[in-house]
Design a protein around this motif. Structure first.
Motif, PDB file in Angstrom:
ATOM      1  N   LYS A 131       0.839  -1.191   0.000  1.00  0.00           N
ATOM      2  CA  LYS A 131       0.000   0.000   0.000  1.00  0.00           C
ATOM      3  C   LYS A 131       0.875   1.243   0.000  1.00  0.00           C
ATOM      4  O   LYS A 131       1.878   1.315   0.697  1.00  0.00           O
ATOM      5  CB  LYS A 131      -0.929  -0.004   1.234  1.00  0.00           C
ATOM      6  CG  LYS A 131      -1.990   1.077   1.218  1.00  0.00           C
ATOM      7  CD  LYS A 131      -2.947   0.897   2.368  1.00  0.00           C
ATOM      8  CE  LYS A 131      -4.028   1.980   2.364  1.00  0.00           C
ATOM      9  NZ  LYS A 131      -4.830   1.972   1.132  1.00  0.00           N
ATOM     10  N   ASN A 156       1.319   5.476   0.346  1.00  0.00           N
ATOM     11  CA  ASN A 156       0.765   6.667   0.979  1.00  0.00           C
ATOM     12  C   ASN A 156       0.122   7.569  -0.073  1.00  0.00           C
ATOM     13  O   ASN A 156       0.745   7.910  -1.077  1.00  0.00           O
ATOM     14  CB  ASN A 156       1.885   7.439   1.705  1.00  0.00           C
ATOM     15  CG  ASN A 156       1.358   8.697   2.373  1.00  0.00           C
ATOM     16  OD1 ASN A 156       0.219   8.755   2.824  1.00  0.00           O
ATOM     17  ND2 ASN A 156       2.203   9.714   2.440  1.00  0.00           N
ATOM     18  N   ASN A 157      -1.113   7.933   0.157  1.00  0.00           N
ATOM     19  CA  ASN A 157      -1.877   8.718  -0.818  1.00  0.00           C
ATOM     20  C   ASN A 157      -1.594  10.210  -0.635  1.00  0.00           C
ATOM     21  O   ASN A 157      -2.417  10.971  -0.131  1.00  0.00           O
ATOM     22  CB  ASN A 157      -3.373   8.429  -0.679  1.00  0.00           C
ATOM     23  CG  ASN A 157      -4.176   9.038  -1.812  1.00  0.00           C
ATOM     24  OD1 ASN A 157      -3.644   9.286  -2.898  1.00  0.00           O
ATOM     25  ND2 ASN A 157      -5.448   9.294  -1.568  1.00  0.00           N
ATOM     26  N   ASN A 158      -0.416  10.641  -1.081  1.00  0.00           N
ATOM     27  CA  ASN A 158      -0.012  12.040  -0.983  1.00  0.00           C
ATOM     28  C   ASN A 158      -0.856  12.873  -1.947  1.00  0.00           C
ATOM     29  O   ASN A 158      -0.814  12.672  -3.159  1.00  0.00           O
ATOM     30  CB  ASN A 158       1.475  12.164  -1.334  1.00  0.00           C
ATOM     31  CG  ASN A 158       2.017  13.564  -1.120  1.00  0.00           C
ATOM     32  OD1 ASN A 158       1.275  14.548  -1.118  1.00  0.00           O
ATOM     33  ND2 ASN A 158       3.326  13.668  -0.947  1.00  0.00           N
ATOM     34  N   GLN A 159      -1.608  13.823  -1.407  1.00  0.00           N
ATOM     35  CA  GLN A 159      -2.512  14.629  -2.231  1.00  0.00           C
ATOM     36  C   GLN A 159      -1.781  15.555  -3.193  1.00  0.00           C
ATOM     37  O   GLN A 159      -2.385  16.096  -4.128  1.00  0.00           O
ATOM     38  CB  GLN A 159      -3.440  15.444  -1.321  1.00  0.00           C
ATOM     39  CG  GLN A 159      -4.350  14.614  -0.439  1.00  0.00           C
ATOM     40  CD  GLN A 159      -5.267  13.717  -1.251  1.00  0.00           C
ATOM     41  OE1 GLN A 159      -5.914  14.167  -2.205  1.00  0.00           O
ATOM     42  NE2 GLN A 159      -5.328  12.433  -0.897  1.00  0.00           N
ATOM     43  N   GLU A 195      -0.458  13.532  -8.419  1.00  0.00           N
ATOM     44  CA  GLU A 195      -1.570  13.083  -9.269  1.00  0.00           C
ATOM     45  C   GLU A 195      -0.991  12.336 -10.468  1.00  0.00           C
ATOM     46  O   GLU A 195      -0.046  12.802 -11.101  1.00  0.00           O
ATOM     47  CB  GLU A 195      -2.404  14.271  -9.749  1.00  0.00           C
ATOM     48  CG  GLU A 195      -3.640  13.850 -10.529  1.00  0.00           C
ATOM     49  CD  GLU A 195      -4.495  15.030 -10.947  1.00  0.00           C
ATOM     50  OE1 GLU A 195      -5.641  14.795 -11.394  1.00  0.00           O
ATOM     51  OE2 GLU A 195      -4.021  16.181 -10.853  1.00  0.00           O
ATOM     52  N   ARG A 233       3.936   5.819  -6.678  1.00  0.00           N
ATOM     53  CA  ARG A 233       2.580   6.139  -7.150  1.00  0.00           C
ATOM     54  C   ARG A 233       2.416   5.777  -8.625  1.00  0.00           C
ATOM     55  O   ARG A 233       1.330   5.338  -9.051  1.00  0.00           O
ATOM     56  CB  ARG A 233       2.285   7.615  -6.905  1.00  0.00           C
ATOM     57  CG  ARG A 233       2.008   7.959  -5.451  1.00  0.00           C
ATOM     58  CD  ARG A 233       0.644   7.446  -4.969  1.00  0.00           C
ATOM     59  NE  ARG A 233      -0.424   8.097  -5.690  1.00  0.00           N
ATOM     60  CZ  ARG A 233      -0.918   9.296  -5.370  1.00  0.00           C
ATOM     61  NH1 ARG A 233      -0.415   9.963  -4.331  1.00  0.00           N
ATOM     62  NH2 ARG A 233      -1.900   9.832  -6.061  1.00  0.00           N
ATOM     63  N   GLN A 257       1.851   2.127  -8.564  1.00  0.00           N
ATOM     64  CA  GLN A 257       0.518   1.826  -8.042  1.00  0.00           C
ATOM     65  C   GLN A 257      -0.547   2.034  -9.116  1.00  0.00           C
ATOM     66  O   GLN A 257      -1.504   1.251  -9.217  1.00  0.00           O
ATOM     67  CB  GLN A 257       0.223   2.714  -6.834  1.00  0.00           C
ATOM     68  CG  GLN A 257      -1.139   2.425  -6.186  1.00  0.00           C
ATOM     69  CD  GLN A 257      -1.452   3.430  -5.092  1.00  0.00           C
ATOM     70  OE1 GLN A 257      -1.342   4.651  -5.299  1.00  0.00           O
ATOM     71  NE2 GLN A 257      -1.809   2.939  -3.926  1.00  0.00           N
ATOM     72  N   GLU A 277      -3.218  -0.842 -10.282  1.00  0.00           N
ATOM     73  CA  GLU A 277      -4.671  -0.645 -10.240  1.00  0.00           C
ATOM     74  C   GLU A 277      -5.294  -0.705 -11.632  1.00  0.00           C
ATOM     75  O   GLU A 277      -6.448  -1.107 -11.785  1.00  0.00           O
ATOM     76  CB  GLU A 277      -4.982   0.698  -9.579  1.00  0.00           C
ATOM     77  CG  GLU A 277      -4.611   0.738  -8.097  1.00  0.00           C
ATOM     78  CD  GLU A 277      -4.809   2.102  -7.474  1.00  0.00           C
ATOM     79  OE1 GLU A 277      -5.031   3.081  -8.246  1.00  0.00           O
ATOM     80  OE2 GLU A 277      -4.758   2.209  -6.237  1.00  0.00           O
TER      81      GLU A 277
END
Length: 252
Positions: free
Chosen positions: A109, A111-114, A117, A204, A207, A211
Protein backbone atom coordinates in the motif's frame (compact mmCIF):
# COMPACT_ATOMS: atom_id res chain seq x y z
CA UNK A 1 2.94 -17.06 -11.32
CA UNK A 2 4.10 -18.59 -14.58
CA UNK A 3 7.77 -18.49 -15.48
CA UNK A 4 8.69 -15.00 -16.66
CA UNK A 5 11.71 -14.65 -18.95
CA UNK A 6 13.44 -11.88 -20.86
CA UNK A 7 11.37 -12.94 -23.87
CA UNK A 8 8.47 -11.21 -22.11
CA UNK A 9 10.35 -7.89 -22.29
CA UNK A 10 9.52 -5.77 -25.31
CA UNK A 11 12.40 -4.95 -27.63
CA UNK A 12 11.59 -2.50 -30.40
CA UNK A 13 13.02 -3.39 -33.81
CA UNK A 14 12.85 -5.79 -36.73
CA UNK A 15 14.61 -9.14 -37.02
CA UNK A 16 16.91 -8.87 -40.03
CA UNK A 17 18.86 -12.09 -39.52
CA UNK A 18 18.43 -15.16 -37.34
CA UNK A 19 20.57 -18.28 -37.19
CA UNK A 20 21.56 -20.95 -34.67
CA UNK A 21 23.90 -18.56 -32.87
CA UNK A 22 22.08 -15.23 -32.68
CA UNK A 23 19.17 -12.97 -33.58
CA UNK A 24 19.96 -9.59 -35.16
CA UNK A 25 17.47 -6.80 -34.45
CA UNK A 26 17.53 -3.50 -36.36
CA UNK A 27 15.37 -0.39 -36.05
CA UNK A 28 15.94 1.97 -39.00
CA UNK A 29 13.53 4.58 -37.60
CA UNK A 30 16.00 5.36 -34.79
CA UNK A 31 19.51 4.17 -35.54
CA UNK A 32 21.06 5.72 -32.43
CA UNK A 33 18.82 3.83 -30.00
CA UNK A 34 21.22 1.09 -28.92
CA UNK A 35 18.57 -1.11 -27.30
CA UNK A 36 16.79 -1.44 -30.64
CA UNK A 37 19.86 -2.12 -32.77
CA UNK A 38 21.64 -5.14 -31.38
CA UNK A 39 22.48 -8.83 -31.57
CA UNK A 40 21.18 -11.28 -28.99
CA UNK A 41 23.07 -14.53 -28.67
CA UNK A 42 21.08 -17.76 -28.35
CA UNK A 43 24.06 -19.55 -26.84
CA UNK A 44 27.22 -18.28 -25.20
CA UNK A 45 29.69 -17.58 -28.02
CA UNK A 46 33.31 -18.63 -28.05
CA UNK A 47 35.92 -16.00 -28.88
CA UNK A 48 36.04 -16.83 -32.59
CA UNK A 49 32.23 -16.76 -32.80
CA UNK A 50 32.13 -13.45 -30.94
CA UNK A 51 34.75 -11.90 -33.21
CA UNK A 52 32.96 -13.08 -36.37
CA UNK A 53 29.65 -11.73 -35.09
CA UNK A 54 31.30 -8.50 -34.06
CA UNK A 55 32.69 -8.00 -37.56
CA UNK A 56 29.32 -8.78 -39.13
CA UNK A 57 27.49 -6.25 -36.95
CA UNK A 58 30.21 -3.60 -37.35
CA UNK A 59 30.05 -3.88 -41.16
CA UNK A 60 26.24 -3.76 -41.06
CA UNK A 61 26.23 -0.67 -38.85
CA UNK A 62 28.95 1.18 -40.77
CA UNK A 63 26.89 0.94 -43.95
CA UNK A 64 24.06 2.71 -42.10
CA UNK A 65 26.13 5.30 -40.28
CA UNK A 66 25.85 3.64 -36.88
CA UNK A 67 28.77 3.88 -34.49
CA UNK A 68 27.98 1.28 -31.85
CA UNK A 69 27.94 -2.45 -31.15
CA UNK A 70 25.40 -3.87 -28.69
CA UNK A 71 25.19 -7.50 -27.60
CA UNK A 72 22.86 -9.38 -25.29
CA UNK A 73 23.98 -12.77 -24.04
CA UNK A 74 21.84 -15.83 -23.14
CA UNK A 75 19.78 -15.20 -20.02
CA UNK A 76 20.85 -16.80 -16.75
CA UNK A 77 24.33 -17.54 -18.10
CA UNK A 78 27.43 -15.76 -16.80
CA UNK A 79 30.02 -14.61 -19.29
CA UNK A 80 32.83 -17.06 -19.82
CA UNK A 81 36.19 -15.82 -18.56
CA UNK A 82 37.62 -15.52 -22.08
CA UNK A 83 34.63 -13.53 -23.30
CA UNK A 84 34.74 -11.27 -20.24
CA UNK A 85 38.44 -10.58 -20.73
CA UNK A 86 38.00 -9.93 -24.47
CA UNK A 87 35.17 -7.44 -23.88
CA UNK A 88 37.20 -5.59 -21.25
CA UNK A 89 40.38 -5.45 -23.32
CA UNK A 90 38.59 -4.24 -26.46
CA UNK A 91 36.74 -1.34 -24.84
CA UNK A 92 33.23 -2.65 -24.16
CA UNK A 93 31.10 -1.58 -21.23
CA UNK A 94 29.48 -4.71 -19.86
CA UNK A 95 27.04 -5.43 -17.07
CA UNK A 96 23.92 -7.38 -16.34
CA UNK A 97 20.19 -6.80 -16.12
CA UNK A 98 17.81 -8.34 -13.61
CA UNK A 99 14.20 -9.27 -14.32
CA UNK A 100 11.46 -8.85 -11.71
CA UNK A 101 7.75 -9.67 -11.61
CA UNK A 102 4.84 -9.11 -9.24
CA UNK A 103 1.13 -9.73 -9.06
CA UNK A 104 -0.63 -6.39 -8.49
CA UNK A 105 -2.31 -7.52 -5.26
CA UNK A 106 1.13 -8.12 -3.73
CA UNK A 107 2.27 -4.52 -4.25
CA UNK A 108 2.45 -2.74 -0.85
CA UNK A 109 0.00 0.00 0.00
CA UNK A 110 1.26 3.46 -0.97
CA UNK A 111 0.76 6.67 0.98
CA UNK A 112 -1.88 8.72 -0.82
CA UNK A 113 -0.01 12.04 -0.98
CA UNK A 114 -2.51 14.63 -2.23
CA UNK A 115 0.29 16.61 -3.87
CA UNK A 116 0.79 13.77 -6.37
CA UNK A 117 -1.57 13.08 -9.27
CA UNK A 118 -1.07 10.33 -11.85
CA UNK A 119 -2.70 10.50 -15.28
CA UNK A 120 -2.53 8.54 -18.50
CA UNK A 121 -1.01 10.69 -21.24
CA UNK A 122 -3.68 12.17 -23.50
CA UNK A 123 -4.06 14.95 -26.03
CA UNK A 124 -4.27 17.53 -23.24
CA UNK A 125 -1.04 16.64 -21.43
CA UNK A 126 1.10 14.93 -24.09
CA UNK A 127 3.30 18.00 -24.50
CA UNK A 128 4.09 17.93 -20.77
CA UNK A 129 5.13 14.30 -21.15
CA UNK A 130 7.28 14.94 -24.20
CA UNK A 131 9.05 17.92 -22.63
CA UNK A 132 9.79 16.05 -19.41
CA UNK A 133 11.11 13.06 -21.32
CA UNK A 134 13.20 15.33 -23.57
CA UNK A 135 14.81 16.93 -20.51
CA UNK A 136 15.66 13.50 -19.09
CA UNK A 137 17.02 12.20 -22.41
CA UNK A 138 19.39 15.13 -22.90
CA UNK A 139 21.96 13.20 -20.86
CA UNK A 140 22.32 10.96 -23.94
CA UNK A 141 22.74 13.89 -26.31
CA UNK A 142 20.43 16.42 -27.94
CA UNK A 143 20.05 14.40 -31.15
CA UNK A 144 18.92 11.32 -29.22
CA UNK A 145 16.49 13.40 -27.17
CA UNK A 146 15.05 14.96 -30.31
CA UNK A 147 14.60 11.64 -32.09
CA UNK A 148 13.05 10.16 -28.95
CA UNK A 149 10.22 12.70 -29.22
CA UNK A 150 9.25 11.33 -32.64
CA UNK A 151 9.55 7.79 -31.26
CA UNK A 152 7.24 8.64 -28.34
CA UNK A 153 4.70 10.22 -30.67
CA UNK A 154 4.54 6.93 -32.58
CA UNK A 155 4.08 5.06 -29.30
CA UNK A 156 1.28 7.46 -28.30
CA UNK A 157 -0.81 6.06 -31.14
CA UNK A 158 -0.08 2.41 -30.24
CA UNK A 159 -2.99 0.82 -28.31
CA UNK A 160 -0.59 -1.69 -26.71
CA UNK A 161 1.37 1.11 -25.04
CA UNK A 162 0.20 3.33 -22.19
CA UNK A 163 2.23 6.43 -21.32
CA UNK A 164 1.78 7.66 -17.75
CA UNK A 165 2.55 11.10 -16.35
CA UNK A 166 3.00 12.12 -12.71
CA UNK A 167 2.29 15.63 -11.46
CA UNK A 168 3.56 17.07 -8.18
CA UNK A 169 1.60 20.12 -7.10
CA UNK A 170 0.37 20.33 -10.71
CA UNK A 171 3.90 20.32 -12.18
CA UNK A 172 4.91 17.38 -14.40
CA UNK A 173 7.50 15.48 -12.37
CA UNK A 174 7.77 11.88 -13.58
CA UNK A 175 6.62 9.37 -16.13
CA UNK A 176 6.56 5.72 -17.12
CA UNK A 177 5.76 3.72 -20.25
CA UNK A 178 3.71 0.53 -19.96
CA UNK A 179 3.89 -2.19 -22.60
CA UNK A 180 0.70 -4.26 -22.50
CA UNK A 181 0.53 -7.88 -23.67
CA UNK A 182 -1.88 -10.76 -23.13
CA UNK A 183 -0.58 -11.91 -19.76
CA UNK A 184 1.85 -9.21 -18.66
CA UNK A 185 2.38 -5.47 -18.46
CA UNK A 186 5.93 -4.18 -18.50
CA UNK A 187 6.87 -0.98 -16.69
CA UNK A 188 9.48 0.59 -18.93
CA UNK A 189 11.41 3.83 -18.63
CA UNK A 190 10.14 4.82 -15.18
CA UNK A 191 11.75 8.18 -14.46
CA UNK A 192 11.30 10.93 -11.88
CA UNK A 193 12.81 14.38 -12.33
CA UNK A 194 15.74 14.89 -9.94
CA UNK A 195 13.98 17.86 -8.29
CA UNK A 196 11.05 15.67 -7.23
CA UNK A 197 12.70 12.45 -6.08
CA UNK A 198 12.14 10.88 -2.65
CA UNK A 199 8.56 12.12 -2.56
CA UNK A 200 6.89 8.80 -3.42
CA UNK A 201 6.26 9.61 -7.09
CA UNK A 202 7.88 6.43 -8.40
CA UNK A 203 5.73 4.30 -6.10
CA UNK A 204 2.58 6.14 -7.15
CA UNK A 205 3.39 5.55 -10.83
CA UNK A 206 3.72 1.85 -10.09
CA UNK A 207 0.52 1.83 -8.04
CA UNK A 208 -1.33 3.33 -11.00
CA UNK A 209 -0.15 0.40 -13.14
CA UNK A 210 -1.18 -2.14 -10.49
CA UNK A 211 -4.67 -0.65 -10.24
CA UNK A 212 -5.05 -0.33 -14.03
CA UNK A 213 -4.09 -3.96 -14.75
CA UNK A 214 -5.10 -6.01 -11.67
CA UNK A 215 -5.33 -9.30 -13.58
CA UNK A 216 -1.93 -9.21 -15.29
CA UNK A 217 1.60 -9.92 -14.10
CA UNK A 218 3.61 -6.70 -13.82
CA UNK A 219 7.24 -7.02 -14.93
CA UNK A 220 10.25 -4.75 -15.17
CA UNK A 221 13.99 -4.84 -15.78
CA UNK A 222 16.55 -3.28 -13.44
CA UNK A 223 20.27 -2.63 -13.79
CA UNK A 224 21.88 -5.44 -11.81
CA UNK A 225 24.43 -3.02 -10.34
CA UNK A 226 22.11 -0.09 -9.59
CA UNK A 227 20.16 0.87 -6.47
CA UNK A 228 16.51 0.76 -7.74
CA UNK A 229 16.64 -3.04 -7.72
CA UNK A 230 16.76 -2.93 -3.90
CA UNK A 231 13.58 -0.84 -3.89
CA UNK A 232 11.81 -3.36 -6.12
CA UNK A 233 12.69 -6.17 -3.72
CA UNK A 234 11.22 -4.19 -0.81
CA UNK A 235 8.07 -3.69 -2.89
CA UNK A 236 7.61 -7.50 -3.14
CA UNK A 237 8.78 -7.92 -6.73
CA UNK A 238 10.11 -11.43 -7.29
CA UNK A 239 13.47 -11.98 -8.95
CA UNK A 240 13.14 -13.94 -12.22
CA UNK A 241 16.63 -14.04 -13.73
CA UNK A 242 19.53 -12.09 -15.20
CA UNK A 243 21.04 -11.29 -18.58
CA UNK A 244 24.47 -9.92 -19.46
CA UNK A 245 24.89 -7.17 -22.04
CA UNK A 246 27.83 -5.35 -23.64
CA UNK A 247 28.07 -2.03 -25.46
CA UNK A 248 30.88 -0.39 -27.41
CA UNK A 249 30.54 3.09 -28.90
CA UNK A 250 33.09 4.24 -31.46
CA UNK A 251 34.28 7.84 -31.74
CA UNK A 252 32.87 9.66 -34.77
Amino acid sequence: MRGITFKDIKKVGNIVLENNLFTHVHYPEMLIMYDSNFIEFKKMPGISELKDTEKYLRDFHLKRGQNHLKFYFPENEKLSEEVRIYLTETGYESGFLELYAIRPNCFPKVNNNQDIEIKAVNNQNVENFLQLQYNQDLQYGSEFARQKIDFSKREFDDPAIVQILAFYQEVSAGYAIVNVSTETVEIDGLNVDASYRNKGIGSRLQQFVMESFPDKIVILVADGEDTPREMYKKQNYQYQGFQYEALKVFED
